[in-house]
Design an enzyme around this catalytic site. Structure first.
Site, PDB file in Angstrom:
ATOM      1  N   ASP A   1       3.991   7.268  -6.960  1.00 16.01           N
ATOM      2  CA  ASP A   1       5.197   6.938  -6.199  1.00 16.01           C
ATOM      3  C   ASP A   1       6.488   7.114  -6.986  1.00 16.01           C
ATOM      4  OD1 ASP A   1       3.985   6.161  -3.774  1.00 16.01           O
ATOM      5  OD2 ASP A   1       3.256   4.362  -4.768  1.00 16.01           O
TER       6      ASP A   1
ATOM      7  N   HIS B   1       0.842  -1.199   0.000  1.00 13.25           N
ATOM      8  CA  HIS B   1       0.000   0.000   0.000  1.00 13.25           C
ATOM      9  C   HIS B   1       0.879   1.253   0.000  1.00 13.25           C
ATOM     10  CE1 HIS B   1      -3.293   2.603   0.517  1.00 13.25           C
ATOM     11  NE2 HIS B   1      -3.830   2.133   1.626  1.00 13.25           N
TER      12      HIS B   1
ATOM     13  N   HIS C   1      -0.567   0.684 -12.268  1.00 10.71           N
ATOM     14  CA  HIS C   1      -1.487   0.920 -11.153  1.00 10.71           C
ATOM     15  C   HIS C   1      -2.706   0.041 -11.339  1.00 10.71           C
ATOM     16  CE1 HIS C   1      -4.128   3.064  -8.347  1.00 10.71           C
ATOM     17  NE2 HIS C   1      -3.023   3.540  -7.817  1.00 10.71           N
TER      18      HIS C   1
END
Ligand code: COA
Length: 435
Positions: free
Chosen positions: A368, A273, A312
């Site tokens: 990220d 996560h 993703h």
């Protein structure tokens, strides 16, 4: 995508075990699992259920907090595009928007900012509690425990049916999160905890509690304050992700919000996560220089590597947050000097966006890919990355929780299972089994 505009839409299901047909209503692009439960082979047996590990195709709630269209790369909080909020709003205003569902008037914002600012201090015993952790305690573990501990300092928080009470706890939690996060950072460094400075903005005060030493007043660079504020905005909510689901699931037992958010922090602690930006940094370090990129890309295409920070579960297009983060990275590097890993990241992105392997699989940079580089430039150790994420995500968790407790359709979370174990064994006491 909804079917709200198709009155009478339905699904006809034929159960080939019995030959019976059922008409199941379709509302908002979903069928009710309970309607499937009516499909039975025998009145005494349980009805049909869906098996959906990870809830990848199960709607657990109705929500008006966050809208995502992964194919188009759209993220909106309460209907406002993330790009516009990151450009023109502040984290505190976005927090207000998420919690209240609408942007504040000037007076409402002033009152909100005042309330949050004056609840940044924590009880001294919370400080003692945090000081009791081992010298090398992970800051995320400290944050999770101290947020859970707040439930004992505010026992009235258990009265979750009172809107004024809920508001009080929401304000407290958003206000105290930076204090607890900063103290968990100082703890690992053996430095004294810094008390909040109520003259500073939410994010400037956080930087002060992180980095202030002997100076009487900490004066953070406004460009860094803005960049961190934008990062908080980008992380503020992401609809029914793992941690929001944890907050809702635990909150569905009607426990106080500190306990529910503490569960959300636990979910975020997991590497699947909140940990990908750290993996990006490790990958960039391993690649080492631009010359090694082609060999690395070959390794990815052969299935020996993964290009961390790409791809993703939801976004099959450029993650809208990644674009904004790239701009924030430029602003931060203007102050801190360029992170040498940036050059490798930019080149990797350029190659990957043109390479057929990534294009065909719709693999684009996610949030990220650049955030770790920014955090590192701001001198955060990797263990702090998820703490920063948690501070940003707090208004989202609370907006989801607040929505949950007012939703008359919600029940205590209690999924079904497919039992695979033994049945009706005869128990033999240990004294006989071991004789
Ligand atoms: C995020 C992630 C878990 C999503 O996974 P997913 O939706 O289940 O996607 P899949 O694993 O089904 O991937 C589809 C295809 O793309 C490939 N793929 C996905 N992400 C990839 C990556 N980062 N690098 C290389 N290949 C990747 C898969 O190997 C698969 O290829 P195949 O069809 O030839 O088998 C995955 O993209 C990933 O591991 N990314 C890197 C980690 C990361 O950045 N996570 C942060 C998310 S915010």
């Amino acid at each position: 995508m909804t079917d709200a505009g198709t009155p009478g839409a339905s699904l006809t299901v034929r159960d080939n075990r019995t030959g019976q047909e059922y008409d199941v209503p379709i509302v908002d692009g979903t069928i009710r699992a309970a309607d499937l439960g009516k499909i039975k082979t025998d009145d005494d047996l349980p009805g049909l259920a869906v098996y959906d590990p990870g809830f990848t195709n199960t709607a657990s709630c109705r929500s008006s907090v966050t809208y995502i269209d992964g194919d188009k790369g759209i993220l909106e909080y309460r209907g406002y595009p993330i790009e516009q909020l990151a450009e023109g709003s502040t984290f505190l205003e976005v927090a207000y928007l998420l919690i209240h569902g609408a942007l504040p008037t000037k007076e409402e914002y002033a009152a909100w900012e005042h309330e949050i600012t004056y609840h940044t201090f924590v009880h001294e015993n919370v400080k003692s509690l945090m000081q009791g952790f081992r010298y090398d305690a992970h800051p995320m573990g400290m944050l999770m425990s101290s947020v859970g501990a707040l439930s004992t300092f505010y026992p009235a928080a258990r009265d979750i049916d009172d809107p004024a009470n809920r508001h009080m706890q929401i304000v407290r939690m958003i206000a105290k999160m930076p204090t607890l996060g900063a103290w968990s950072f100082r703890h690992a460094q053996g430095k004294p905890y810094v008390y909040p400075d109520n003259d500073l903005s939410y994010t400037a005060n956080f930087l002060s509690m992180l980095f202030k030493m002997s100076e009487s007043k900490f004066e953070p660079d406004e460009r860094l304050v803005k960049a961190l504020d934008v990062l908080f905005i980008l992380h503020a909510d992401h609809e029914q992700n793992c941690s929001a689901n944890a907050v809702r699931s635990v909150g569905s037992s009607q426990v106080d919000p500190y306990s529910a958010v503490s569960a959300g922090i636990g979910a975020l602690f997991g590497p699947l996560h909140g940990g990908a930006n750290e993996a990006v940094l490790r990958m960039l370090r391993r690649i080492g220089s631009k010359e090694n990129i082609p060999a690395f890309i070959d390794g990815v295409k052969n299935g020996n590597e993964r290009l961390m920070g790409f791809g993703h579960r939801v976004y099959k297009n450029y993650d809208p947050r990644a674009r904004i983060i790239k701009k924030a990275a430029d602003d931060v590097f203007e102050v801190t000097g360029v992170n040498p890993l940036l050059e490798i990241a930019l080149e990797l992105e350029k190659i990957a966006l043109e390479d057929e392997y990534f294009v065909k699989r719709k693999l684009y940079p996610n949030v990220d890919f650049y955030s770790g580089l920014i955090y590192e430039a701001l001198e955060f150790p990797p263990e702090m990355f998820t703490v920063l994420f948690a501070i940003g995500r707090t208004p989202g968790w609370l907006a989801q929780w607040n929505e949950l407790v007012q939703d008359k359709e919600q029940k205590i979370a209690r999924p079904k299972q497919i039992y695979t174990g033994e049945r009706t064994l005869d128990f033999v006491p240990a004294s006989q089994r071991w004789a």
